[in-house]
Design an enzyme around this catalytic site. Sequence first.
Site, mmCIF file in Angstrom:
data_model
loop_
_atom_site.group_PDB
_atom_site.id
_atom_site.type_symbol
_atom_site.label_atom_id
_atom_site.label_comp_id
_atom_site.label_asym_id
_atom_site.label_seq_id
_atom_site.Cartn_x
_atom_site.Cartn_y
_atom_site.Cartn_z
ATOM 1 N N GLY A 66 0.833 -1.215 0.000
ATOM 2 C CA GLY A 66 0.000 0.000 0.000
ATOM 3 C C GLY A 66 0.862 1.257 0.000
ATOM 4 O O GLY A 66 0.522 2.261 0.624
ATOM 5 N N GLY A 108 -0.587 4.847 -0.955
ATOM 6 C CA GLY A 108 -1.744 5.392 -0.217
ATOM 7 C C GLY A 108 -1.368 6.559 0.682
ATOM 8 O O GLY A 108 -0.239 7.064 0.636
ATOM 9 N N GLN A 109 -2.332 6.967 1.529
ATOM 10 C CA GLN A 109 -2.139 8.161 2.367
ATOM 11 C C GLN A 109 -0.914 8.023 3.280
ATOM 12 O O GLN A 109 -0.070 8.911 3.328
ATOM 13 C CB GLN A 109 -3.383 8.419 3.232
ATOM 14 C CG GLN A 109 -3.314 9.745 3.985
ATOM 15 C CD GLN A 109 -4.167 9.788 5.256
ATOM 16 O OE1 GLN A 109 -4.684 8.762 5.705
ATOM 17 N NE2 GLN A 109 -4.310 10.952 5.828
ATOM 18 N N TYR A 147 -15.113 -1.978 9.244
ATOM 19 C CA TYR A 147 -13.737 -1.489 9.414
ATOM 20 C C TYR A 147 -13.208 -1.881 10.797
ATOM 21 O O TYR A 147 -12.114 -2.429 10.938
ATOM 22 C CB TYR A 147 -13.736 0.031 9.240
ATOM 23 C CG TYR A 147 -12.384 0.694 9.373
ATOM 24 C CD1 TYR A 147 -11.378 0.472 8.443
ATOM 25 C CD2 TYR A 147 -12.124 1.583 10.415
ATOM 26 C CE1 TYR A 147 -10.147 1.112 8.545
ATOM 27 C CE2 TYR A 147 -10.900 2.223 10.523
ATOM 28 C CZ TYR A 147 -9.912 1.982 9.593
ATOM 29 O OH TYR A 147 -8.704 2.623 9.705
ATOM 30 N N ILE A 176 -0.748 -1.675 -6.068
ATOM 31 C CA ILE A 176 -1.667 -2.495 -6.859
ATOM 32 C C ILE A 176 -1.873 -1.833 -8.220
ATOM 33 O O ILE A 176 -1.616 -0.631 -8.379
ATOM 34 C CB ILE A 176 -3.032 -2.731 -6.158
ATOM 35 C CG1 ILE A 176 -3.668 -1.403 -5.729
ATOM 36 C CG2 ILE A 176 -2.898 -3.696 -5.015
ATOM 37 C CD1 ILE A 176 -5.110 -1.530 -5.290
ATOM 38 N N ILE A 207 -2.501 -7.393 -1.848
ATOM 39 C CA ILE A 207 -2.536 -8.109 -0.573
ATOM 40 C C ILE A 207 -3.467 -9.321 -0.604
ATOM 41 O O ILE A 207 -3.330 -10.238 0.216
ATOM 42 C CB ILE A 207 -2.911 -7.142 0.569
ATOM 43 C CG1 ILE A 207 -2.592 -7.756 1.929
ATOM 44 C CG2 ILE A 207 -4.388 -6.732 0.490
ATOM 45 C CD1 ILE A 207 -2.599 -6.809 3.071
HETATM 46 C C1 AKB Z 1 -11.023 6.599 9.322
HETATM 47 O O1 AKB Z 1 -11.585 7.655 9.641
HETATM 48 O O2 AKB Z 1 -11.604 5.631 8.819
HETATM 49 C C2 AKB Z 1 -9.543 6.461 9.619
HETATM 50 C C3 AKB Z 1 -9.290 5.920 10.976
HETATM 51 C C4 AKB Z 1 -9.468 6.745 12.158
HETATM 52 O O3 AKB Z 1 -8.926 4.788 11.107
HETATM 53 N N1 AKB Z 1 -8.901 7.740 9.458
#
Ligand code: AKB
Length: 323
Positions: A8, A11-12, A143, A35, A55
């Site tokens: 990654g 990415g950010q 998440y 990727i 990944i």
């Molecule tokens: C999000 O907001 O999804 C992320 C984090 C806090 O993991 N920046």
Amino acid sequence: MKNILIIGATGQIGSELTMKLRGIYGGGNVVAGYIKGTEPKGELAESGPSALVDITDPVQIADAVKKHNIDTIYNLAALLSAVAEARPQLAFKIGVGGVYNVLEVARENGCAVFTPSSIGSFGEETPHNPTPQDTIQRPKTIYGVTKVTGELLSDYYARRFGVDTRSVRFPGLISYVTPPGGGTTDYAVDIYYAAVQGRTFKCPIKAGTFMDMMYMPDALRAAIEIMEADPSRLKHRNSFNIASMSFDPEIIYNKIKEYKPEFVMEYEPDPLRQAIADSWPDRLDDSCARAEWDWKPEYDLDAMTRDMLEKLELKFAPKLELH
Ligand code: AKB
């Protein structure tokens, strides 16, 4: 750490961490994994090797590890919280299947692994102010589910197979380099862009909603320092609370107004992001990170705001045409 693979890398976090690690360990020793469609460009492409590493494909991970004699993997692949809610199956594939793939390759090839967790690994039942290091983790977002699973799997691989896994729980990360995408804390990045570009900022998060945030230089240092920490001092591994500042939209707005008095913010709450933010901690207790590997942030809200505004002004300054 001698030979490092970043999964990654475009990415950010990855784009900045790759450059920082190359500055410390040498450009040739840090491989930028990307990727298809996100090939490294400019300095990132020119300063060291890169490799196609999806990944979700364990063979690609293993090939890159063997080819470059990798001893440490930074796994930064993830869908952020709000975008993960829109694509939960893909979030699981990357955030759980991907972590498993990395850990298996690490087990077979003797690599250390850093997989970041997040303030998103907590939920409504967690004490919110402060949130202890060891506490209830029952997130309701996919998440959060992937982050808690990543923590547990990483600790399992450390205990069961001796894989050197370590991690930190990142707050919302703020940077002027690579914009984030699809996070709940992203408003705290977007607000600076609006202020510098002279736009009215429509804030998706309500006043009074506190979340932990961190300036990227501190986050990069944390990711490196935890992997360099003396293992004999670590009572925890996956994952450490780290913190540097906590604010709500009013506090960051008023801080920016100290430097840009003409700046205007209006509220336009986004129900999904608001619900996620409400379930996350107000402020993490990072005393274990401070005690076990001397974690200490350098930026507070004022120092971060001055630097963000200065760097974004430069980024958006009209370019001089030389004839
Ligand atoms: C999000 O907001 O999804 C992320 C984090 C806090 O993991 N920046």
